[in-house]
Design a protein around this motif. Structure first.
Motif, mmCIF file in Angstrom:
data_model
loop_
_atom_site.group_PDB
_atom_site.id
_atom_site.type_symbol
_atom_site.label_atom_id
_atom_site.label_comp_id
_atom_site.label_asym_id
_atom_site.label_seq_id
_atom_site.Cartn_x
_atom_site.Cartn_y
_atom_site.Cartn_z
ATOM 1 N N GLU A 1 59.595 -31.737 7.529
ATOM 2 C CA GLU A 1 60.081 -32.158 6.209
ATOM 3 C C GLU A 1 58.924 -32.572 5.308
ATOM 4 O O GLU A 1 58.955 -32.321 4.098
ATOM 5 C CB GLU A 1 61.109 -33.283 6.339
ATOM 6 N N TYR B 1 57.226 -28.028 -1.832
ATOM 7 C CA TYR B 1 58.114 -28.186 -2.981
ATOM 8 C C TYR B 1 57.334 -28.710 -4.185
ATOM 9 O O TYR B 1 57.445 -28.171 -5.292
ATOM 10 C CB TYR B 1 59.274 -29.143 -2.647
ATOM 11 N N ALA C 1 60.492 -23.609 0.290
ATOM 12 C CA ALA C 1 60.341 -24.941 -0.309
ATOM 13 C C ALA C 1 59.580 -24.860 -1.633
ATOM 14 O O ALA C 1 59.970 -25.480 -2.628
ATOM 15 C CB ALA C 1 59.636 -25.879 0.664
ATOM 16 N N LYS D 1 57.357 -29.444 3.963
ATOM 17 C CA LYS D 1 58.265 -28.867 2.958
ATOM 18 C C LYS D 1 58.182 -29.630 1.636
ATOM 19 O O LYS D 1 58.223 -29.032 0.564
ATOM 20 C CB LYS D 1 59.706 -28.855 3.469
ATOM 21 N N LYS D 2 58.052 -30.961 1.704
ATOM 22 C CA LYS D 2 57.915 -31.770 0.482
ATOM 23 C C LYS D 2 56.625 -31.415 -0.255
ATOM 24 O O LYS D 2 56.605 -31.335 -1.489
ATOM 25 C CB LYS D 2 57.920 -33.259 0.819
#
Length: 180
Positions: A23, A30, A54, A26-27
């Protein structure tokens, strides 16, 4: 170079059922995609899952343009945030090389062997690359084998830059291409 014509290639970790992308990574992806969209750059990627999805979501949320260079002949392979899917039918390896020839710069987040191929192709073609540290896999290990910490070999085709965050990556892109 005009800001709205700068083609930024994102290379990085795909997702497998037994190897999910964290995660945190992915952040980071993003945020990078979002900033690319805010800057008005065009985001190119493999258009599929993991880091690519992402970053595409971030770019989509910033109303940016996402170009997905897909390995198959099916647009259904693209993640839902790709705005321009390009089907190649070339498979993973040749799709990657096509993308590298299309972009002006690549940014690497994580990455396994396919991403390493893209990074080497970027270097071989004399294009700059930026690696975001702390994103795992080759992004956190490749620096150890580079000459002077920034070249693959003595030819010094192009520099590989290392940054700590998506924000720093965007600033480095602007510095490289003299964008204010």
């Amino acid at each position: 170079m005009e800001k709205n014509k700068l083609r930024v290639g994102l290379i990085g970790t795909s997702e497998r059922p037994n190897e999910p992308v964290s995660e945190n990574v992915k952040k980071i992806a993003y945020r990078f995609g979002y900033l690319v969209g805010i800057e008005g750059f065009i985001l190119f990627s493999g258009g599929r899952d993991g880091v690519m999805e992402a970053a595409c979501k971030g770019n989509f949320d910033a109303h940016g343009i996402n170009v997905g260079i897909l390995p198959s002949n099916s647009v259904t392979e693209a993640n839902p945030y790709v705005t321009i899917p390009i089907t190649t039918g070339l498979g993973m390896d040749f799709r990657s090389i096509l993308m590298i020839h299309t972009v002006d710069i690549t940014v690497m987040i994580g990455g396994k062997i396919g991403t390493l191929l893209e990074l080497v192709s970027t270097y071989q073609n004399g294009k700059p690359a930026i690696i975001i540290r702390g994103t795992g896999d080759f992004a956190d290990s490749i620096e150890r084998i580079l000459i002077e910490g920034k070249y693959f070999d003595s030819r010094r085709n192009s520099e590989i830059f290392f940054v700590e965050s998506p924000d720093e990556a965007i600033e480095k892109i602007k510095e490289i291409f003299h964008i204010k």
